[in-house]
Design a protein around this motif. Structure first.
Motif, PDB file in Angstrom:
ATOM      1  N   ALA A 346     -15.388   6.369   3.857  1.00 11.98           N
ATOM      2  CA  ALA A 346     -15.010   5.180   3.092  1.00 11.98           C
ATOM      3  C   ALA A 346     -14.446   5.553   1.730  1.00 11.98           C
ATOM      4  N   THR A 347     -15.002   6.571   1.094  1.00 12.86           N
ATOM      5  CA  THR A 347     -14.490   6.993  -0.214  1.00 12.86           C
ATOM      6  C   THR A 347     -13.088   7.583  -0.091  1.00 12.86           C
ATOM      7  N   ALA A 348     -12.864   8.367   0.955  1.00 15.53           N
ATOM      8  CA  ALA A 348     -11.530   8.943   1.160  1.00 15.53           C
ATOM      9  C   ALA A 348     -10.493   7.848   1.424  1.00 15.53           C
ATOM     10  N   ILE A 349     -10.829   6.916   2.320  1.00 14.17           N
ATOM     11  CA  ILE A 349      -9.872   5.846   2.659  1.00 14.17           C
ATOM     12  C   ILE A 349      -9.679   4.903   1.479  1.00 14.17           C
ATOM     13  N   GLY A 350     -10.786   4.424   0.909  1.00 16.52           N
ATOM     14  CA  GLY A 350     -10.690   3.491  -0.211  1.00 16.52           C
ATOM     15  C   GLY A 350     -10.063   4.117  -1.438  1.00 16.52           C
ATOM     16  N   GLY A 351     -10.387   5.388  -1.713  1.00 12.98           N
ATOM     17  CA  GLY A 351      -9.829   6.058  -2.879  1.00 12.98           C
ATOM     18  C   GLY A 351      -8.331   6.263  -2.770  1.00 12.98           C
ATOM     19  N   LEU A 352      -7.879   6.749  -1.616  1.00  3.75           N
ATOM     20  CA  LEU A 352      -6.437   6.958  -1.425  1.00  3.75           C
ATOM     21  C   LEU A 352      -5.674   5.636  -1.435  1.00  3.75           C
ATOM     22  N   THR A 353      -6.286   4.599  -0.856  1.00  2.21           N
ATOM     23  CA  THR A 353      -5.649   3.276  -0.863  1.00  2.21           C
ATOM     24  C   THR A 353      -5.530   2.749  -2.284  1.00  2.21           C
ATOM     25  N   ALA A 354      -6.602   2.878  -3.069  1.00  4.98           N
ATOM     26  CA  ALA A 354      -6.565   2.414  -4.459  1.00  4.98           C
ATOM     27  C   ALA A 354      -5.512   3.167  -5.257  1.00  4.98           C
ATOM     28  N   LEU A 355      -5.398   4.468  -5.026  1.00  5.91           N
ATOM     29  CA  LEU A 355      -4.403   5.278  -5.730  1.00  5.91           C
ATOM     30  C   LEU A 355      -2.995   4.846  -5.356  1.00  5.91           C
ATOM     31  N   ALA A 356      -2.775   4.612  -4.065  1.00  4.30           N
ATOM     32  CA  ALA A 356      -1.445   4.189  -3.614  1.00  4.30           C
ATOM     33  C   ALA A 356      -1.076   2.818  -4.181  1.00  4.30           C
ATOM     34  N   LEU A 357      -2.035   1.885  -4.166  1.00  5.81           N
ATOM     35  CA  LEU A 357      -1.756   0.537  -4.670  1.00  5.81           C
ATOM     36  C   LEU A 357      -1.538   0.535  -6.176  1.00  5.81           C
ATOM     37  N   SER A 358      -2.218   1.424  -6.901  1.00  8.01           N
ATOM     38  CA  SER A 358      -2.049   1.473  -8.356  1.00  8.01           C
ATOM     39  C   SER A 358      -0.661   1.966  -8.748  1.00  8.01           C
ATOM     40  N   ARG A 361       4.843  -0.656  -6.580  1.00 10.30           N
ATOM     41  CA  ARG A 361       5.483  -1.807  -7.209  1.00 10.30           C
ATOM     42  C   ARG A 361       5.967  -2.797  -6.142  1.00 10.30           C
ATOM     43  N   SER A 362       5.532  -2.595  -4.923  1.00 13.38           N
ATOM     44  CA  SER A 362       5.953  -3.447  -3.817  1.00 13.38           C
ATOM     45  C   SER A 362       5.261  -4.805  -3.875  1.00 13.38           C
ATOM     46  N   ARG A 363       5.953  -5.833  -3.413  1.00 13.99           N
ATOM     47  CA  ARG A 363       5.361  -7.167  -3.353  1.00 13.99           C
ATOM     48  C   ARG A 363       4.262  -7.245  -2.302  1.00 13.99           C
ATOM     49  N   ALA A 364       4.268  -6.296  -1.389  1.00 16.38           N
ATOM     50  CA  ALA A 364       3.263  -6.311  -0.324  1.00 16.38           C
ATOM     51  C   ALA A 364       1.924  -5.744  -0.788  1.00 16.38           C
ATOM     52  N   SER A 365       1.859  -5.245  -2.010  1.00 16.67           N
ATOM     53  CA  SER A 365       0.616  -4.643  -2.504  1.00 16.67           C
ATOM     54  C   SER A 365      -0.541  -5.635  -2.479  1.00 16.67           C
ATOM     55  N   GLY A 366      -0.263  -6.867  -2.890  1.00 19.02           N
ATOM     56  CA  GLY A 366      -1.312  -7.883  -2.899  1.00 19.02           C
ATOM     57  C   GLY A 366      -1.833  -8.174  -1.506  1.00 19.02           C
TER      58      GLY A 366
END
Length: 527
Positions: A346-358, A361-366
């Protein structure tokens, strides 16, 4: 056929009505209790806020089983409260506080108030208190300043808390199973019965779908009225026309009433007495949240074969029973192993996802962010049924792998939130500087990014571990009665009989979760 059975039988529609009524009442009471507490905590300096918030966070992360067990000890006919009432002569016979809707409401409100407070606090913390002071300098009374300025600005947090509490309450089954009676059966209990006892998978799926549709309908109504963005801290929809006018009229009426009530109360208890009401109210709520679980501690050291308060004598025999039991030890070790594996994934998936979303600049981020948060919003019983059906097809039922995957699904939202919070304070120019010096993305991630956000990653890891270690819903469906986890073993024992061994196990779980939570909070704070 299954849906036709639901429509044709008034039993299931009646249970659906009970589920909605209990969820709605829980939401209203949780907001009424949680709002003053959140308001009081938000008014404190940042350092004191962190300390006070622990009184909310510990009950929030404490296992539902432990909290429900505590209320069974408190509310039973021979429980602590009845013993106190009988001993002091307040009543001449035990009160019926369990196996009815009163017991269900007490247990559910106790479980949901921390969620409401935690949801409202970020919004309240972002409100500039000087706005209220400015309103008062322009002639507004303190009551009008609160209702027309502060309360209005805090509504996004309150409405978001209401949505999360309502949807979470729809999927409750632990509290009504142990504190309620046959007249307080909720939909999630029927789903478990259909799968575990009657083996009617298709009908259980239909009931779970009904619950999911109810949750989505609640989200749709909420979005139309407030705007779903308020759940993630947005400003939401701006009401217009008659709705805005009606809201302002209501707030004006509440402000006028509060002002009159405050003046009348001030004449009775004085201005100092009025100023002390909020702290007294807040500490009373904290006692309501914390004391029930702490009460288990002395009961775990009883020398009696039965649970009674105060204990007739002191003994460590129940801890010896727990630590010497092959069944309890196996369940505990399995929970630790599954928790560690879940935390890593969960930390690997959630951490990488949070990094990518941060960085996106895509509208699909939300949309992506909302997708990853869905397991925190959708009732867990619905997720458990879906996972059970999938795992039954691919042979993962009654396996540790199945439990790890199921727990990871539930833990990812917490890791995503924890890492996203720490990334808000991370300076992305450090990565850019590393890139200009020739570092590729992998080396930048390993040498620059991860060391800088290490505290958030450790907090996310600990939150994921706690989520897995305390998780029961997935375990009921996926363990298959073979690979029993600690919460599943506690559930099985509580169904059979309350005993002091359960008190000892509850204390061990409570101490472990509290320790991990304190560590997580320490690492979560930006340095």
């Amino acid at each position: 056929m299954s849906y036709q059975r639901i429509v044709e039988s008034d039993l299931y529609l009646r249970v659906l009505g009970i589920t909605f009524r209990i969820a709605f009442n829980t939401t209203v009471l949780s907001l009424l209790i949680g709002y003053p507490l959140a308001f009081w905590i938000a008014s404190k300096p940042a350092l004191k806020q962190g300390k006070l918030l622990l009184f909310v966070m510990v009950p929030f992360w404490t296992s539902y089983l432990v909290k429900t067990f505590a209320w069974m000890i408190l509310l039973g006919r021979t429980g602590v409260l009845n013993s106190m009432f009988l001993g002091t002569g307040v009543v001449d016979r035990p009160l019926n506080m369990m196996y009815n809707e009163f017991g269900v409401m007490v247990g559910m409100v106790h479980a949901m108030v921390p969620l409401a407070v935690i949801t409202m606090l970020p919004v309240m913390g972002s409100i500039d208190r000087r706005l209220g002071q400015a309103a008062q300098t322009l002639g507004a009374t303190p009551s009008h300043s609160f209702w027309l300025v502060y309360f209005k600005l805090s509504l996004p947090g309150a409405t978001a808390a209401g949505l999360l509490v309502f949807i979470s309450s729809l999927g409750f089954f632990i509290v009504p199973a142990f504190l309620g009676g046959s007249r307080n059966t909720m939909l999630a209990q029927l789903v478990i019965t259909q799968i575990q006892e009657l083996l009617n998978w298709s009908f259980a799926g239909a009931l779970a779908t009904l619950m999911l549709v109810s949750a989505l309908l609640a989200c749709w109504i909420y979005d139309r009225v407030f705007g779903i963005s308020t759940v993630t801290g947005g400003s939401g929809r701006q009401s217009v026309g008659w709705g805005r006018q009606a809201g302002m009229t209501l707030l004006q009426g509440l402000a006028t009433f509060s002002n009159a009530a405050g003046r009348a109360l001030g004449r009775v208890v004085g201005e100092r007495g009025v100023s002390r009401l909020l702290p007294i109210c807040a500490w009373t709520m904290i006692v309501f949240l914390v004391v029930p679980t702490l009460l288990i501690v002395p009961l775990s050291f009883t020398s009696s074969q039965f649970l009674s308060f105060p204990p007739p004598g002191w003994s460590l025999q129940w801890y010896e029973t727990y630590f010497n039991s092959p069944l309890w030890k196996a369940a505990t070790l399995r929970s630790f192993g599954i928790g560690l594996a879940t935390a890593i994934l969960a930390t690997a998936i959630g951490g990488l996802t949070a990094l990518a979303l941060s960085r996106s600049r895509s509208r699909a981020s939300g949309v992506i962010f909302a997708f990853f948060l869905a397991p925190m919003i959708v009732p867990r019983i619905v997720i458990a049924v879906g996972i059970f059906y999938l795992f039954a097809q691919i042979g993962l039922v009654a396996t540790d792998t199945g439990l790890v995957i199921g727990h990871t699904v539930l833990a990812i939202p917490f890791t995503l939130i924890a890492v996203s919070a720490i990334l808000k304070t991370y300076d992305m120019r450090l990565d850019q500087a590393a890139a200009t010096l020739g570092a590729n993305r992998v080396r930048t991630l390993l040498r620059i990014t991860i060391p800088q956000i290490r505290g958030g990653l450790i907090a996310a890891f600990l939150f994921a571990f706690i989520t897995s270690f305390d998780e029961l819903t997935i375990a009921i469906f996926v363990s298959g009665g073979v690979n029993t986890t600690l919460p599943k073993q506690m559930w099985d024992d509580m169904i059979l009989q309350l005993n002091p061994t359960l008190a000892a196990v509850s204390v061990v779980v409570f101490l472990l979760v509290t320790t991990l939570l304190l560590l997580a909070e320490r690492f979560r704070r930006p340095s």
